[in-house]
Design an enzyme around this catalytic site. Structure first.
Site, PDB file in Angstrom:
ATOM      1  N   HIS A 108      17.384 -36.986 -26.676  1.00 32.61           N
ATOM      2  CA  HIS A 108      18.064 -37.331 -27.923  1.00 32.61           C
ATOM      3  C   HIS A 108      18.613 -38.745 -27.919  1.00 32.61           C
ATOM      4  O   HIS A 108      19.353 -39.127 -28.823  1.00 32.61           O
ATOM      5  CB  HIS A 108      19.199 -36.332 -28.194  1.00 32.61           C
ATOM      6  CG  HIS A 108      18.728 -34.921 -28.302  1.00 32.61           C
ATOM      7  ND1 HIS A 108      18.638 -34.081 -27.215  1.00 32.61           N
ATOM      8  CD2 HIS A 108      18.278 -34.210 -29.376  1.00 32.61           C
ATOM      9  CE1 HIS A 108      18.178 -32.897 -27.610  1.00 32.61           C
ATOM     10  NE2 HIS A 108      17.943 -32.953 -28.899  1.00 32.61           N
ATOM     11  N   HIS A 128      16.317 -35.468 -33.807  1.00 34.75           N
ATOM     12  CA  HIS A 128      15.446 -35.355 -34.947  1.00 34.75           C
ATOM     13  C   HIS A 128      15.387 -36.685 -35.705  1.00 34.75           C
ATOM     14  O   HIS A 128      16.385 -37.375 -35.832  1.00 34.75           O
ATOM     15  CB  HIS A 128      15.862 -34.213 -35.876  1.00 34.75           C
ATOM     16  CG  HIS A 128      17.272 -34.298 -36.433  1.00 34.75           C
ATOM     17  ND1 HIS A 128      18.395 -34.207 -35.660  1.00 34.75           N
ATOM     18  CD2 HIS A 128      17.702 -34.503 -37.716  1.00 34.75           C
ATOM     19  CE1 HIS A 128      19.480 -34.327 -36.421  1.00 34.75           C
ATOM     20  NE2 HIS A 128      19.088 -34.510 -37.666  1.00 34.75           N
ATOM     21  N   GLY A 161      12.136 -32.861 -39.264  1.00 33.44           N
ATOM     22  CA  GLY A 161      11.969 -33.224 -40.667  1.00 33.44           C
ATOM     23  C   GLY A 161      10.676 -33.958 -40.968  1.00 33.44           C
ATOM     24  O   GLY A 161      10.574 -34.641 -41.992  1.00 33.44           O
ATOM     25  N   MET A 181       7.670 -27.687 -36.779  1.00 26.67           N
ATOM     26  CA  MET A 181       7.997 -26.265 -36.775  1.00 26.67           C
ATOM     27  C   MET A 181       7.865 -25.724 -38.200  1.00 26.67           C
ATOM     28  O   MET A 181       6.848 -25.150 -38.566  1.00 26.67           O
ATOM     29  CB  MET A 181       9.421 -26.070 -36.233  1.00 26.67           C
ATOM     30  CG  MET A 181       9.842 -24.633 -36.028  1.00 26.67           C
ATOM     31  SD  MET A 181      11.578 -24.497 -35.477  1.00 26.67           S
ATOM     32  CE  MET A 181      11.518 -25.335 -33.899  1.00 26.67           C
ATOM     33  N   SER A 182       8.871 -25.933 -39.026  1.00 25.79           N
ATOM     34  CA  SER A 182       8.892 -25.320 -40.360  1.00 25.79           C
ATOM     35  C   SER A 182       7.815 -25.894 -41.278  1.00 25.79           C
ATOM     36  O   SER A 182       7.331 -25.195 -42.168  1.00 25.79           O
ATOM     37  CB  SER A 182      10.271 -25.492 -41.001  1.00 25.79           C
ATOM     38  OG  SER A 182      10.607 -26.864 -41.140  1.00 25.79           O
TER      39      SER A 182
END
Length: 212
Positions: A108, A128, A161, A181-182
């Site tokens: 990170h 992210h 995102g 992922m999503s």
């Protein structure tokens, strides 16, 4: 083998979707991805082992499977690699004992990237990058910080995102690929979503030079 060569595409399980549903999605999309991460923190070692068996029975290549943190499960299932977190065994120790694994580190910050490279990680996943539903209260890193990280000369996979519309931005910043992922797993048509991403990945950043 992935259908494109230059940029990587990692799919990460969300720990919420039933594994049977995840498997059905993977049956359609695995030829288009570089790596399949099992990020199932709530599962026991036995459950994770059974998950790998379920994927293997569906002819999903174990060489593409990456187990998050659980080195023991990775060993007995003979998957392609492990993804290590800040609390995991250091990559240098894993690499020395188990050179057959591809070893990634989730980071990170730039400083964590320096440590991962020094400790022998094969690649890092950094994010992210953009606002993410999974971390609504945490500010995104953005592509400028990603661009700084890619100067470390360790393969960097961007996460967080990422959509087909902003994928080119992370490639322009020097990323070696994306992790999603999503954007795929929550899509109405996961295969169509995968193809939207891979279209951009095959084109590359579309420019010479990096994001400035």
């Amino acid at each position: 083998m992935c259908i494109f060569k230059d940029k990587e595409f990692h799919i990460i399980s969300n720990g919420k979707m039933p594994i049977e549903q995840f498997r059905e999605i993977l049956i359609d999309i695995h030829p288009y991805v570089t790596a399949i991460h099992l990020r199932e923190k709530q599962k026991t070692a036995r459950e994770l082992f059974q998950t790998v068996q379920l994927l293997h029975a569906a002819n999903i290549p174990l060489s593409k499977v990456i187990i998050n943190d659980r080195l023991d499960v990775a060993l007995v299932t003979r998957v392609g690699g492990v993804q290590l977190a800040f609390h995991s065994i250091e990559p240098a120790i894993v690499k020395e004992s188990f050179p057959q694994f591809r070893i990634g580190c989730s980071i990170h910050s730039y400083e964590e990237g320096v440590d991962a490279k020094a400790n022998g990680a094969d690649y890092v996943i950094y994010g992210h990058i953009f606002p993410s539903q999974s971390k609504p209260d945490v500010a995104p890193k953005g592509v400028r910080k990603l661009s700084m990280l890619t100067q470390l000369d360790i393969p960097t996979i961007a996460i967080g995102g990422i959509t087909p519309e902003n994928t080119a931005q992370v490639l322009q910043a020097g990323a070696n690929g994306i992790a999603v992922m999503s954007g795929v797993l929550d899509a109405r048509d996961p295969l169509a979503a995968i193809k939207s991403y891979t279209k951009v990945l095959k084109m590359g950043d579309g420019k010479s030079g990096k994001f400035i």
